[in-house]
Design a protein around this motif. Structure first.
Motif, PDB file in Angstrom:
ATOM      1  N   GLY A 137       2.618   8.225   1.857  1.00  0.00           N
ATOM      2  CA  GLY A 137       1.270   8.798   1.854  1.00  0.00           C
ATOM      3  C   GLY A 137       1.146  10.025   0.979  1.00  0.00           C
ATOM      4  O   GLY A 137       0.060  10.609   0.880  1.00  0.00           O
ATOM      5  N   VAL A 138       2.226  10.442   0.347  1.00  0.00           N
ATOM      6  CA  VAL A 138       2.212  11.625  -0.519  1.00  0.00           C
ATOM      7  C   VAL A 138       2.225  11.199  -1.981  1.00  0.00           C
ATOM      8  O   VAL A 138       1.412  11.645  -2.792  1.00  0.00           O
ATOM      9  N   LEU A 153      -0.830  11.034  -4.311  1.00  0.00           N
ATOM     10  CA  LEU A 153      -1.896  10.160  -3.825  1.00  0.00           C
ATOM     11  C   LEU A 153      -3.047  11.044  -3.348  1.00  0.00           C
ATOM     12  O   LEU A 153      -2.879  11.837  -2.422  1.00  0.00           O
ATOM     13  N   GLU A 162       0.832  -1.209   0.000  1.00  0.00           N
ATOM     14  CA  GLU A 162       0.000   0.000   0.000  1.00  0.00           C
ATOM     15  C   GLU A 162       0.869   1.262   0.000  1.00  0.00           C
ATOM     16  O   GLU A 162       0.598   2.213  -0.726  1.00  0.00           O
ATOM     17  N   GLU A 211       1.872  -0.259  12.665  1.00  0.00           N
ATOM     18  CA  GLU A 211       0.588  -0.340  13.370  1.00  0.00           C
ATOM     19  C   GLU A 211       0.435   0.778  14.406  1.00  0.00           C
ATOM     20  O   GLU A 211      -0.679   1.240  14.661  1.00  0.00           O
ATOM     21  N   VAL A 212       1.522   1.212  14.986  1.00  0.00           N
ATOM     22  CA  VAL A 212       1.439   2.364  15.894  1.00  0.00           C
ATOM     23  C   VAL A 212       1.073   3.617  15.098  1.00  0.00           C
ATOM     24  O   VAL A 212       0.208   4.391  15.504  1.00  0.00           O
ATOM     25  N   HIS A 213       1.724   3.796  13.970  1.00  0.00           N
ATOM     26  CA  HIS A 213       1.521   5.046  13.220  1.00  0.00           C
ATOM     27  C   HIS A 213       0.218   5.071  12.438  1.00  0.00           C
ATOM     28  O   HIS A 213      -0.428   6.116  12.319  1.00  0.00           O
ATOM     29  N   GLY A 214      -0.135   3.918  11.830  1.00  0.00           N
ATOM     30  CA  GLY A 214      -1.291   3.919  10.940  1.00  0.00           C
ATOM     31  C   GLY A 214      -0.982   4.680   9.659  1.00  0.00           C
ATOM     32  O   GLY A 214       0.085   5.299   9.522  1.00  0.00           O
ATOM     33  N   GLY A 215      -1.904   4.642   8.720  1.00  0.00           N
ATOM     34  CA  GLY A 215      -1.680   5.304   7.437  1.00  0.00           C
ATOM     35  C   GLY A 215      -1.473   6.804   7.591  1.00  0.00           C
ATOM     36  O   GLY A 215      -0.584   7.397   6.978  1.00  0.00           O
ATOM     37  N   ASP A 216      -2.297   7.435   8.440  1.00  0.00           N
ATOM     38  CA  ASP A 216      -2.175   8.896   8.607  1.00  0.00           C
ATOM     39  C   ASP A 216      -0.854   9.235   9.311  1.00  0.00           C
ATOM     40  O   ASP A 216      -0.216  10.234   8.989  1.00  0.00           O
ATOM     41  N   ASP A 262       2.741   4.538  -8.518  1.00  0.00           N
ATOM     42  CA  ASP A 262       2.017   5.570  -9.270  1.00  0.00           C
ATOM     43  C   ASP A 262       2.959   6.418 -10.114  1.00  0.00           C
ATOM     44  O   ASP A 262       2.526   7.101 -11.045  1.00  0.00           O
ATOM     45  N   ARG A 312      -5.789  10.205  -1.962  1.00  0.00           N
ATOM     46  CA  ARG A 312      -6.498   9.682  -0.791  1.00  0.00           C
ATOM     47  C   ARG A 312      -5.477   9.386   0.311  1.00  0.00           C
ATOM     48  O   ARG A 312      -4.276   9.489   0.088  1.00  0.00           O
ATOM     49  N   GLY A 313      -5.976   9.000   1.468  1.00  0.00           N
ATOM     50  CA  GLY A 313      -5.067   8.557   2.511  1.00  0.00           C
ATOM     51  C   GLY A 313      -4.613   7.134   2.250  1.00  0.00           C
ATOM     52  O   GLY A 313      -5.230   6.405   1.463  1.00  0.00           O
ATOM     53  N   LEU A 314      -3.518   6.730   2.883  1.00  0.00           N
ATOM     54  CA  LEU A 314      -3.076   5.339   2.763  1.00  0.00           C
ATOM     55  C   LEU A 314      -4.130   4.428   3.360  1.00  0.00           C
ATOM     56  O   LEU A 314      -4.665   4.712   4.438  1.00  0.00           O
ATOM     57  N   GLU A 315      -4.404   3.325   2.680  1.00  0.00           N
ATOM     58  CA  GLU A 315      -5.374   2.370   3.209  1.00  0.00           C
ATOM     59  C   GLU A 315      -4.683   1.403   4.171  1.00  0.00           C
ATOM     60  O   GLU A 315      -4.508   0.229   3.898  1.00  0.00           O
ATOM     61  N   ILE A 316      -4.240   1.987   5.253  1.00  0.00           N
ATOM     62  CA  ILE A 316      -3.647   1.239   6.357  1.00  0.00           C
ATOM     63  C   ILE A 316      -4.423   1.682   7.588  1.00  0.00           C
ATOM     64  O   ILE A 316      -4.678   2.878   7.744  1.00  0.00           O
ATOM     65  N   ALA A 317      -4.801   0.731   8.427  1.00  0.00           N
ATOM     66  CA  ALA A 317      -5.656   1.051   9.571  1.00  0.00           C
ATOM     67  C   ALA A 317      -5.058   2.205  10.386  1.00  0.00           C
ATOM     68  O   ALA A 317      -3.846   2.403  10.414  1.00  0.00           O
ATOM     69  N   ASP A 318      -5.933   2.936  11.063  1.00  0.00           N
ATOM     70  CA  ASP A 318      -5.477   4.059  11.885  1.00  0.00           C
ATOM     71  C   ASP A 318      -4.467   3.587  12.922  1.00  0.00           C
ATOM     72  O   ASP A 318      -4.502   2.441  13.358  1.00  0.00           O
ATOM     73  N   GLY A 319      -3.607   4.512  13.302  1.00  0.00           N
ATOM     74  CA  GLY A 319      -2.606   4.185  14.294  1.00  0.00           C
ATOM     75  C   GLY A 319      -3.221   3.744  15.614  1.00  0.00           C
ATOM     76  O   GLY A 319      -4.314   4.158  15.973  1.00  0.00           O
TER      77      GLY A 319
END
Lengths: 504, 455
Positions: free
Chosen positions: A271-272, B37, A143, A358-363, A277, B39-46
């Motif tokens: 994420g940028v 990109l 991803e 997992e700590v950071h997450g996508g955002d 792509d 959208r946001g990354l499709e990885i679960a929230d932290g």
């Protein structure tokens, strides 16, 4: 700005040291008859070696190691550790190496008995937790990179590069296509051309243009159907984004070539924008950089390789896959190039990376890249008044200074400045890389350093510069605050002492 | 919003102001809009750390083959050796864990000296004068050994004993796709390598000691064969065996590679492990990877530094002897601590304890019918090839239900027919390993269960 009066958390100049003596080697601490080891009482018969083996096989003397008490061993290794700079001690703005803070939760994960105590040859049915870890990590990495699937086997970035080149080779060969050349920009990491040779290809180097990016005209002139692919780092090793990447990708694809993404600088773009792509076909990641796994004094790393759909069938194997909901098994890709690691890869490093993700997450990963780029630009802007920035424009996650003028006017080299900066309580920046910048100093502050640390680092550069201009001898004598002063590297190579036994 | 970022909102604003930017998005102005990109990354929230730890505890529970809950009789290159608290504590020191490659020796003497001590220990264990600072693992160390041998001999004819671990042979074959080496695998006959068909000039001959079925090879004969054929002699050697047996170097090996996991690194599901590499002095300029040398600083104090750097990729680029950059330094540091803890006597005692336990198990199996020794007359060190009536993969699964990780089925390693074993027995061979951690009671129980299950 009052905020800058706060003390800098990343400045290590208060680190105490007891003295200037050399630490003896463990062999010099050894006293015959002393020991530290304690093995389990097993109740197994105490046969002698002669009863167990043919006499011709037996060694007539034990291998001499060391004979020390546990107390002396602990003191020795602890003193060694005090002679070592680390991220935990202070800021480590070593360009291209992404020396960010390494969260301690990752150490906790890697030491869980249910992960660390698992034999790699145990069947999938007994190791479902590990296989799920691999599948989850692969999905997250795909991803982040915009790719279809990945191998987790390569143990480091360079191993990932060679894996990627073997994937290119297998892909072209499957198409009945014999190609001999790989294109590499002159700003590339040294591992790139070294990997190309081991992949059985020839290197074609192309020059950078006056903006520090791939010279599009030179690239197009070098392209033909003999080109298997190109290896690019984006942002490149100057910390600059290759703005023509879409056109580069189209040009490569037009001649049937593939694009390899060296993920050394992935920390700038999570994420940028994604390599997939941008048009890349193969991506390696350095988990010890971007995902903080950490670096262990030179390793272990992990260099997973992610690929676009047309290369999935060639991936090394076996790969962990979810074969039914919640059920995992090893699956060998149909046209796999084979194994690139004795087992599954650097598994505990992979688990650390997943914990970080997992700590950071996508955002959170996007925030990491934003702050890395923010910090690098802040230090670039802050230093640009007194230093020459190579290719002076907004950078990504790192910035390269050129001290060519300082060297010409004052005889002070980048290496001298690096040594002097260390006296101010920071690790030195990277020197003499990339090769296309004269007297390069490459700074990568990373996102985990505070504004106060960045300011203190900038002041360290200025103090060093002041000495370079007004007190050159102080720069040439640096570092004087470290456990040893400047090391005689020429003597090390000339009079080789590679072991304790090789001492004259 | 879990992360490790220090910026306060005020600081963020002031930093963007300093750069003349109004948003973080503008930091990425160099990235063409069309590529970004959207959208946001499709990885679960932290998640917060305690929640992530819970998730990993769940994963750990699904690994039933963990050595603290299932007695480990598996080996095949990964061993359940003693890992004492002192080694864990020292090797886990963050000064080692969070350092980078020692590019600035003045602030890296700790790692450099630890590697220098490691190099000394590995050179002594293998009986050769030179060791590097580590490679990724045993399999990739063998690849580097083969590459060195080809470069040194000038011949790319590489002869591999089928006694080399099947995974290692597979890795050598993968990388030979790039280098173009010509590989020939010679079979095992009755558990030992049969080199009799090898004639003419060779570039490299590789033999494993012990081989992966546990048999001890005749290294003097391999040396003589290398002398006859002009080959570089590469031995893939179990370093623990040097605690009792003659070193590979004492037989005249040119290059010795091996897996150093048994020295201070947990089973770790296969990595990070420790690739060992030792060679003769005449090959030192072809050595892959880093090497640390002793020197002095400006004041004449003893100091250490990476040396002979002109072999390496960052200087020699496409002409480098290897592409390796990151290695396994932390595992090398752990090994130097573990070997310091074992010491001269403990190293020998540990090796002997492995051999004793293995012999003790072999004695049990001599009277069996469900599980028997494949080659009852072969000398063995820490590894036994056990013939099972039932398919070995099935034996492993059934033994797991009784609380034993019984070993590794050869068929799981080879993935198909293999020149190390005839097709009719290959599916019925289990590789069993006994380390110094297995008690007589554990071995008794294991042997009894195995005899029942394997029928």
């Amino acid at each position: 700005m009052t905020t800058l009066n706060t003390a800098a958390g990343g400045k290590a100049s208060s680190a105490p040291l007891m003295g200037k003596d050399a630490e003896p080697t463990i062999f010099e601490l050894s006293q015959p008859g002393r020991s530290a080891y304690q093995l389990r009482t097993t109740g197994v018969p105490q046969w002698s070696a002669e009863e167990l083996f043919d006499a011709s096989l037996l060694s007539d003397h034990p291998v001499p190691l060391a004979e020390v008490s546990e107390r002396d061993l602990v003191a020795h290794v602890t003193r060694l550790s005090h002679r070592q700079f680390s991220v935990d001690l202070g800021a480590y703005p070593l360009g291209s190496c992404t020396m960010k803070y390494n969260p301690k939760i990752c150490d906790a994960v890697a030491s869980m008995p249910g992960l660390a105590g698992v034999h790699p040859g145990a069947p999938a049915s007994l190791t479902q937790g590990w296989l799920e870890t691999f599948v989850s990590l692969e999905r997250a990495l795909c991803e982040v990179t915009g790719m279809a699937a990945a191998t987790l086997q390569p143990a480091a970035g360079a191993a990932g590069e060679l894996t990627g080149l073997l994937l290119m080779r297998a892909y072209h060969e499957a198409n009945g296509d014999v190609r001999r050349r790989i294109i590499i920009p002159d700003s590339a990491h040294g591992t790139n051309p070294a990997s190309v040779t081991l992949g059985g290809y020839e290197v074609t180097t192309i020059a950078s243009d006056d903006r520090g990016c791939v010279d599009l005209a030179a690239l197009k002139a070098a392209l033909d159907t003999d080109v298997a692919g190109i290896m690019l780092t984006n942002p490149n090793t100057l910390g600059l984004f290759e703005e023509d990447i879409a056109e580069i990708a189209a040009a490569l694809h037009n001649v049937g070539g593939l694009l390899y993404y060296d993920g050394a600088n992935l920390n700038a773009i999570m994420g940028v924008v994604r390599p997939g792509d941008m048009g890349f076909d193969i991506v390696h990641m350095n988990l010890h950089k971007t995902f903080a796994t950490p670096h262990g004094g030179g390793g272990p790393g992990a260099g997973p390789v992610a690929v676009s759909p047309r290369l999935v069938d060639f991936l090394p194997g076996p790969r962990a896959q979810e074969v039914a909901p919640g059920v995992y098994d090893w699956v060998k890709p149909p046209k796999s190039i084979g194994r690139v690691h004795g087992w599954h890869g650097n598994s505990l490093v992979l688990a650390r990376a997943l914990a970080y993700i997992e700590v950071h997450g996508g955002d959170g990963l996007r925030r990491v890249s934003e702050r890395a780029v923010l910090n690098a630009n802040w230090i670039r802007q802050r230093l640009s008044a007194k230093f020459d920035v190579a290719f002076d424009r907004p950078c990504m996650h790192e910035v390269v200074l050129s001290l060519a003028k300082l060297r010409k006017d004052h005889g002070v080299k980048a290496l001298d400045m690096a040594k002097r900066i260390m006296e101010e309580g920071f690790h030195a920046p990277t020197v003499y890389f990339p090769l296309i910048v004269d007297e390069a100093l490459m700074i990568e502050p990373t996102e985990t350093e505070s504004l106060q640390t960045l300011e203190a680092l900038a002041q360290a550069f200025e103090v060093a510069l002041d000495d370079a201009l007004n007190n050159e001898q102080a720069v040439f004598a640096a570092p004087r605050t470290t456990p040893v002063g400047r090391v005689d590297e020429a003597r090390a190579a000339r009079t080789l002492v590679q072991t304790f036994d090789a001492r004259g | 919003m879990a992360d490790y970022l220090p910026h306060t909102n005020d600081e963020l604003r002031s930093m963007l102001d300093f750069l003349g930017l109004s948003s973080t998005e503008e930091l990425f102005n160099a990235v063409p809009e069309a590529l970004r990109l959207a959208r946001g990354l499709e990885i679960a929230d932290g998640m917060n750390e305690p929640d992530v730890l819970s998730r990993f505890e769940e994963r750990a529970k699904r690994n039933t083959a963990r050595s603290d809950q299932m007695l480990c009789f598996a080996g095949s290159g990964a061993y359940d050796h003693e890992l004492p608290p002192v080694v864990k504590a020292l090797a886990g020191r963050s000064e080692f864990v969070t350092a980078y490659t020692p590019y600035q020796p003045e602030v890296a003497q700790g790692v450099l000296q630890a590697i220098f001590e490691f190099q000394t220990m590995i050179a002594r264990i293998y009986g050769l004068p030179v060791s590097n600072a580590s490679l990724y693992d045993g399999a990739t160390a063998l690849v580097e050994g083969v590459n060195l041998g080809v470069a040194s001999s000038g011949s790319n004819r590489v002869v591999l004993s089928a006694g080399v671990h099947p995974h290692w042979r597979q890795v050598v074959a993968t990388f030979a796709r790039g280098t173009g080496h010509h590989l020939e695998v010679v079979p095992l006959i009755d558990g030992l390598t049969d080199f009799s068909a090898i004639e003419g000039t060779c570039g490299v001959i590789v033999v494993a000691q012990p081989n992966y079925l546990g048999g001890l090879e005749d290294l003097s004969a391999v040396r003589a064969l290398c002398d006859r054929t002009g080959a570089i002699m590469v031995v893939a050697a179990d370093p623990v065996a040097s605690g009792v047996l003659k070193t590979p170097g004492s037989y005249g090996a040119d290059v010795v590679v091996g897996e150093g996991q048994g020295f201070g690194t947990a089973l770790s599901f296969g990595g990070p492990y420790l690739g060992l590499f030792a060679c003769s002095i005449k090959e030192i300029r072809r050595l892959p990877g880093r090497i640390v040398g002793e020197t002095v600083d400006v004041e004449g104090r003893r100091a250490y530094v990476t040396t002979l750097r002109t072999r390496e990729q960052d200087i020699r680029r496409e002409k480098a002897s290897s592409n390796i950059c990151s290695n396994q330094t932390l595992m090398a540091v752990a090994a130097s601590i573990q070997l310091g803890w074992l010491g001269t006597e403990g190293f020998a005692e540990m090796a002997l304890a492995c051999a004793r336990g293995t012999r003790y198990l072999a004695n049990h199996l001599k009277g069996g019918s469900g599980a028997t020794l494949l080659h009852p007359d072969l000398g063995v060190f820490r590894e036994l090839a056990v013939r099972t009536v039932k398919p070995a993969t099935q034996v492993v699964n059934e033994m797991a239900a009784r609380g034993f990780l019984a070993g590794i089925a050869v068929s799981a390693l080879t993935g198909g027919p293999d020149p190390s074993l005839s097709d009719d027995v290959l599916g019925h061979v289990l590789l069993v390993s006994v380390t110094e951690r297995r008690t007589a009671k554990e071995i008794d129980d294991f042997a009894a269960a195995l005899e029942e299950v394997a029928k």
